[in-house]
Every structure is written in C-alpha cells, then in structure tokens.
Design a protein around this motif. Structure first.
Motif, PDB file in Angstrom:
ATOM      1  N   GLU A   1       0.824  -1.209   0.000  1.00  0.00           N
ATOM      2  CA  GLU A   1       0.000   0.000   0.000  1.00  0.00           C
ATOM      3  C   GLU A   1       0.859   1.260   0.000  1.00  0.00           C
ATOM      4  O   GLU A   1       0.596   2.211  -0.735  1.00  0.00           O
ATOM      5  CB  GLU A   1      -0.949   0.010   1.209  1.00  0.00           C
ATOM      6  CG  GLU A   1      -2.045  -1.058   1.168  1.00  0.00           C
ATOM      7  CD  GLU A   1      -2.995  -0.894  -0.022  1.00  0.00           C
ATOM      8  OE1 GLU A   1      -3.130   0.241  -0.540  1.00  0.00           O
ATOM      9  OE2 GLU A   1      -3.595  -1.907  -0.442  1.00  0.00           O
TER      10      GLU A   1
ATOM     11  N   ASN B   1       1.236   4.199  -2.861  1.00  0.00           N
ATOM     12  CA  ASN B   1       0.998   5.620  -2.599  1.00  0.00           C
ATOM     13  C   ASN B   1       2.180   6.463  -3.049  1.00  0.00           C
ATOM     14  O   ASN B   1       2.010   7.531  -3.638  1.00  0.00           O
ATOM     15  CB  ASN B   1       0.754   5.858  -1.102  1.00  0.00           C
ATOM     16  CG  ASN B   1      -0.667   5.492  -0.694  1.00  0.00           C
ATOM     17  OD1 ASN B   1      -1.519   5.266  -1.555  1.00  0.00           O
ATOM     18  ND2 ASN B   1      -0.907   5.410   0.598  1.00  0.00           N
TER      19      ASN B   1
ATOM     20  N   LYS C   1      -7.776  10.477  -5.460  1.00  0.00           N
ATOM     21  CA  LYS C   1      -7.579   9.811  -6.748  1.00  0.00           C
ATOM     22  C   LYS C   1      -8.829   9.635  -7.599  1.00  0.00           C
ATOM     23  O   LYS C   1      -8.727   9.538  -8.812  1.00  0.00           O
ATOM     24  CB  LYS C   1      -6.864   8.485  -6.520  1.00  0.00           C
ATOM     25  CG  LYS C   1      -5.476   8.764  -5.923  1.00  0.00           C
ATOM     26  CD  LYS C   1      -4.744   7.566  -5.418  1.00  0.00           C
ATOM     27  CE  LYS C   1      -3.540   8.028  -4.594  1.00  0.00           C
ATOM     28  NZ  LYS C   1      -2.833   6.936  -3.931  1.00  0.00           N
TER      29      LYS C   1
ATOM     30  N   GLY D   1      -3.953   3.391  -6.251  1.00  0.00           N
ATOM     31  CA  GLY D   1      -4.949   3.443  -5.190  1.00  0.00           C
ATOM     32  C   GLY D   1      -6.207   4.125  -5.693  1.00  0.00           C
ATOM     33  O   GLY D   1      -6.198   4.768  -6.731  1.00  0.00           O
TER      34      GLY D   1
ATOM     35  N   ALA E   1      -6.368   2.617   2.684  1.00  0.00           N
ATOM     36  CA  ALA E   1      -5.119   2.049   3.177  1.00  0.00           C
ATOM     37  C   ALA E   1      -4.609   2.758   4.425  1.00  0.00           C
ATOM     38  O   ALA E   1      -4.394   2.123   5.470  1.00  0.00           O
ATOM     39  CB  ALA E   1      -4.069   2.080   2.077  1.00  0.00           C
TER      40      ALA E   1
HETATM   41 MG    MG Z   1      -3.210   4.046  -1.464  1.00  0.00          MG
END
Ligand code: MG
Ligand code: ADP
Length: 619
Positions: free
Chosen positions: A31, A35, A81, A95, A100
C-alpha cells in the motif's frame, strides 16, 4: 421494545476494514509503495526491521501533502484519486479506495512526515490506533516519509498469527519485486535489519529484471513484443531450458499493475507446449497495456485479480506472440535432448533407440518403459548394477557403486520386468536366490513377513531413509562427496544467496562443496554421492523455496527442513521400476531407521496384512 442497532465508532470500523487491507507486513509495504508511486516519487527507500513486525518505513520524493491533507489522508474513504464512480473506468493510479492509510493507522503506531515541493516546512503527524497523538510543523525533505511501527499492537490475535521472520520477509520481497518490476524507471532500495537486500537504479525493463534476479538472467530472456488494437504486449519469457520447478518467476503486469491470472498463465504455458519437461514452469515477465475502460480492477479487494472485457482475444494474442518469439529466437530447437546428452537421463535411450539386439533377445521388452522411468529420476540416484551371474549377494553389493554404462542399464529394464512377473508367479530363479520382495504398480514394494505381508510405499520409505541419513550427516558425521570434474556454476537471486550462505555449513555436511560464492554466482565442485549432477539445480532451488516458505528461521528446525526438502527431492519416485536388489535395500534400510512407520511428512510408510486378515477375506 428497545432498539439494538447503533453505528460503530470510527476506530472500530477502521480496525475491521484493516482486516481486509492489511493481512501482514507485506500488505503495508504494498500500500505504501503504491501511494509513493501515485505521488510521483522517483526514488523510493524502504527500511524494514524484523520482517516489518516492528518497523516499516517508506520514504519518497513525490509531491507530498499539505497540512490539511496530511490530517485527512488517515480518514476512511479519503482519497485524492477519484471523485465519482465513473472515474473507476479511467483509472491511472494504483490506489483509489482511500482505505489504506486509515486501516494502517487503526492497527499500528504511525508517524507521517510530509512536505510539498514548493513549501518551506512540512507537517509531522503521529497517530496510534486511529487516534491523533500530535500534529506539528516540522523540517523534512520534500516528499513523504511514513513510519509504521508495532503492527497489530492492539490486535494480539493477528500479531500471533504472523509467520516467522523468514516467511514474512519472503512476502515483503514478493510485493517489493512486483512493484519494482512494474516501474523500472523508479529507483528503489530495500534494507532489512540494516542490511541491503536491493538497490535498484533507474533503468529499463530488461535491466531491472537482471538487477533483481541476478546477472545470469540476462541470457535466459527472450523478448516478446506485440501491438494490436486490443492490447500492446512487451516483456520477456525465459528460455524453456531454464524453466523452474516452482512457479517462482511468473509476472503479469497490466497497465503497470501486477496481476494474477490463471487464464493468461494458461496461454503462456500453451505457447511453451512441447518445450518443457514435466512439472517445469516457464519464467515470464509480461507487460500488457490495455485501455483502462476495458478492464475492471474493482473485483478483488487486494486488487491482484482483474476482469478483462475480451479475455479470449487476449489469450490468443498472448499465446501466438510468445510462440512467435520462441520460434524467432530459435529457442524451439534447443531442447533438452541435445543439452543433456551426456547427463544421466533416460533421454539417452531415446537417442540410442535404434540399436536393435535387445529387442530380439527379449520380445517382451517394452520400449516405452524407458520413457516412463523418466519422471525426474535418474538412475545414478540409486545406483544400478547388472546382476553378476545371478548371485544374490553380488546384486546387493552392487548398490552404492556407480553404474553408468548405457548398455548395462538397457538390460536392467528387461531384467526388472522379468523379475516382477517371476516373483508374482513364483516361478522365477529369483525366488531361489532368497528375494522376498516384489514391486506393485511401480509404487509399492511388497515384502513377506512370517505371518503376513508388508506393503511399503517406496517413495515415502526412501524419503524417510534419506531424511535420517541427511540429519545424521548434518548433525553427527559429515557425508562424503563426489568431486565434479567440471565445477557446476549456478546463479541465484540476492535473497537466495543470503539464505544459501546461512545453510552452507549444513549443506557441506551432506556432501556439497561450494568452491565459491561470489555476487549471484555459486560454484559447486562437489555434491552428495546420492544425487546426480543434473539434479543439483532443481534440488537447491526447491530447498531454498522450502526454507523460505515453511520454517521458522533458526536452529534445529532449519536443519530439519533442509533434510526434509533434500530427502523429498532425492527420493526415488512412485512410477520408478526398482530391481529386487533396490527393493531389498529399501526394505532393509527402512527398518534400520529410528522411525519406520511415518515419512518425515507424517504420512504412513507401510501397511501390513496378516494371514488372519487374509483368511477372513477367503471365508
Ligand atoms: Mg493508497
Ligand atoms: P488511496 O491511495 O486509495 O487514495 P490511501 O489511504 O492509500 O488511499 O491514501 C489516501 C490519500 O493520501 C491519497 O489519495 C493521497 O492523496 C494521499 N497520500 C498517501 N500517501 C501519499 C504519499 N506518499 N505522498 C503524497 N500523498 C499521499
């Protein structure tokens, strides 16, 4: 009536959500890496302690976050996002769920330091179990550093459920490799307990693969390239002769995201049809670019599976692209037959099959039998000698000496089939020489007892025998080795080399001699007498993967796994014809073992059938 329904507090909801997102330290790595990449980082550093159980720290030089965003990013469903559900169909980021960080912060001690490129100072936030402990202005490089400590500190059950450091680290490395392979233009480094596991410079796809899997990989890669309206494919497949016994190096990337797809995997395997030995898996590193609209990434919470609009077309395109490459790079003719001609494999027979005399001598001889004994078992495993003059003792003595003349082995095949029939009907000379065993279905050894019969699983029995021998040679007296005329050179990945060094002493006790371990290359100048040269690579590969996946790191359990894994690899397999000397040897050696009834994997080795039980069947 009283109402019973209430909304769960945020921190509880987050903890529950965390169960989906964070299974183990490797999930956190995945994760946070994603990111960092989504934030445009070009240099990403990972620091891990105790396989991520105590510390995971990821630093990127990406765009960073504003003070407000730094606080907001830990809220559930907080994401920059996507804005609407439609955005899911034109996804360019990894993502999109905004779950997360909220999940990770619910189950660990998290510290975030972040600064946007054009700001003077940054923000530092500490958060424990979803609760913000502090938020202050701080001096920090542009980009983001997230530090995750004491994972699962507030969920002991999950923490206890974690595997040994070796296993958890393996998962971390897997995730790391997947991300690093998808982004060769980003620099990555991975440190574990202060030692560097990977230091990957910014490069191209081919070089990234080589940097991860070792210098020798380069010559094994065959490029694959295909451009169609539905999909653009580029990448590499491994030459068939380097196919591995485990499914180690198989990677699909769709739009820079690692995915698993049994269906597409099948397409690759189909392209290799006829080029691979039994149970060998081809390596591949295949990058597929498709229109984001034509896939649905949303069907799996951890996002390694995706749905394609036109799977069938993809399958066909992929298979033919790989076939084409294998043909174009002239890989198809480089088959094992040529390469292994000098090795001790049954393929030799197929080449020499034209010499006729034996067939005339024995009309029952079945030429296909030589094929069937080929399932990974080479006769030098369990040395065979032609019986000399029918004397039983000499047969027995023959075991353990080398019998490598092709001619003699040819005759063994006939001898075996003769013998089995002979014993079955009690008319063979063999019975007079005192043999009380025969083989059933090339799988079981039947031996008589005073008051019944014994049915022994040959593979399990041999595994038990080898296991005890290996344990003994590692812990008590070291075994002898056979020197190789030409040292064998094998290459392994960084991580495998580390592991190999760890177990080097034990392996040398079993008869291996490592003359040099340099970089990713290992030179072997001696091997245990019980195995043949052609099996060494597969045995070691299997051993390293067993060690990574099955055991707690240290002490006896490592020696135990090592012995188990080698014994499993070396043991004579079901489906292998054994002559009576070999059968006898297995029976005798088995009953000389400390434990006779269970294989090292806790499976029964033999069953008995007493005369009483037989009598009952005839009533
Ligand atoms: Mg993420
Ligand atoms: P998602 O990635 O699904 O959006 P996350 O919980 O992983 O959800 O992250 C939440 C938000 O925090 C991201 O949308 C992003 O805006 C911000 N963020 C997370 N990590 C970073 C980072 N390393 N650099 C910049 N922004 C980040």
């Amino acid at each position: 009536m009283t109402d019973v329904i209430h909304l769960l507090p945020d921190h509880v909801a987050n903890q529950i959500a965390a169960g989906e997102v964070v299974q183990r330290p490797a999930s956190v790595i995945k994760e946070l890496l994603e990111n960092a990449i989504d934030a445009g980082g070009t240099n990403i550093k990972i620091l891990v302690k105790e396989a991520g159980k105590t510390l995971i720290q990821i630093t990127d030089n990406g765009k960073g976050m504003s003070t407000t965003d730094a606080r907001l990013c830990f809220e559930r469903h907080a994401t920059s996002k996507i804005n609407s559900a439609e955005d899911l169909f034109s996804l360019k980021t990894k993502g999109f769920r905004g779950e997360a960080l909220a999940s990770i912060a619910a189950i660990a001690h998290v510290e975030l330091k972040t600064r946007q490129q054009d700001e003077e100072v940054g923000t530092c936030i500490k958060i424990e179990g979803s609760e913000v402990i502090s938020q202050e202005v701080c001096v920090t490089p542009a980009g983001t550093t997230i530090c995750v400590k004491n994972l699962f500190y507030n969920i002991p059950a999950r923490r206890n459920f974690l595997k040994s450091d070796t296993v958890e680290l393996r998962h971390i490395i897997d995730e790391f490799q997947r991300v690093a392979l998808a982004h060769p233009n980003i620099q990555f480094s991975l440190l574990h307990n202060g030692s560097e596991l990977f230091q990957l410079p910014d490069t191209n796809f081919r070089q990234r693969i080589v940097n991860i899997f070792g210098g020798k990989t380069n010559e094994k890669l065959v490029p694959v390239e295909e451009n169609t309206a539905i999909v653009k494919i580029h990448g590499f497949v491994g030459k068939p002769e380097f196919a591995k016994k485990g499914r180690g190096e198989q990677f699909f990337f769709v739009n820079d995201r690692f995915i698993k797809s049994p269906y597409l995997n099948h397409a690759v395997t189909a392209a290799f049809e006829g080029l691979l030995k039994d149970k060998a898996y081809p390596s591949y590193f295949l990058y597929l670019d498709v229109d984001p609209k034509s896939i649905d990434i949303n069907i799996h919470p951890t996002k390694t599976e995706i749905k394609f609009d036109d799977e069938h077309a993809l399958y066909t395109i992929l298979r033919s692209a790989i076939k084409h490459s294998l043909g174009q790079f002239n890989v198809a003719p480089v088959l094992d037959f040529d390469r292994d001609a000098t090795l001790d494999t049954p393929y030799e027979f197929s080449q020499k099959g034209v010499t006729p005399p034996k067939v005339e001598v024995d009309p029952n001889f079945n030429p296909f039998q030589t094929e069937r004994t080929g399932g990974g078992y080479s006769s030098s495993n369990f040395r065979r000698e032609k019986p000399a003059g029918g004397s039983w003792e000499s047969l027995y003595n023959g075991l353990g000496r080398s019998g490598s003349e092709t001619g003699t082995r040819f005759e063994h095949m006939e001898f075996e089939s003769d013998e089995v029939t002979g014993n079955l009907f009690g008319q063979s000379d063999e019975t007079e020489t005192g043999s009380t065993t025969f083989q059933l279905n090339k799988k079981y050894i039947i031996s008589t007892l005073k008051s019944g019969i014994l049915v022994i699983d040959q593979q399990r029995a041999h595994t038990r025998i080898l296991y005890e021998e290996l344990l003994k040679s590692i812990t008590v007296t070291s075994a002898v080795s056979q020197q190789l005329l030409f040292p064998l050179e094998l290459s392994f990945s960084n991580h495998e080399i580390k592991l190999l060094k760890e177990i080097k002493d034990s392996l040398e006790q079993t008869g291996f001699i490592f003359s040099e371990i340099k970089g990713d290359a290992v030179e072997i100048s001696g091997i245990p007498t019980m195995i043949s040269e052609s099996e060494v690579a597969i045995l070691l590969e299997q051993l390293l993967s067993d060690l990574e996946n099955e055991v707690p790191g240290t002490g006896f359990s490592q020696v135990d796994t090592l012995s188990k894994s080698l014994a499993k690899g070396m043991a004579v397999k079901s489906g292998t014809a054994l002559n009576s000397a070999e059968q006898q040897n297995i029976v005798n050696s088995l009953f000389a073992c400390k434990e006779t009834s269970l294989s090292p994997f806790n499976k029964p080795i033999f069953i008995t059938l007493t005369v009483d039980e037989l009598d009952k069947k005839f009533m």
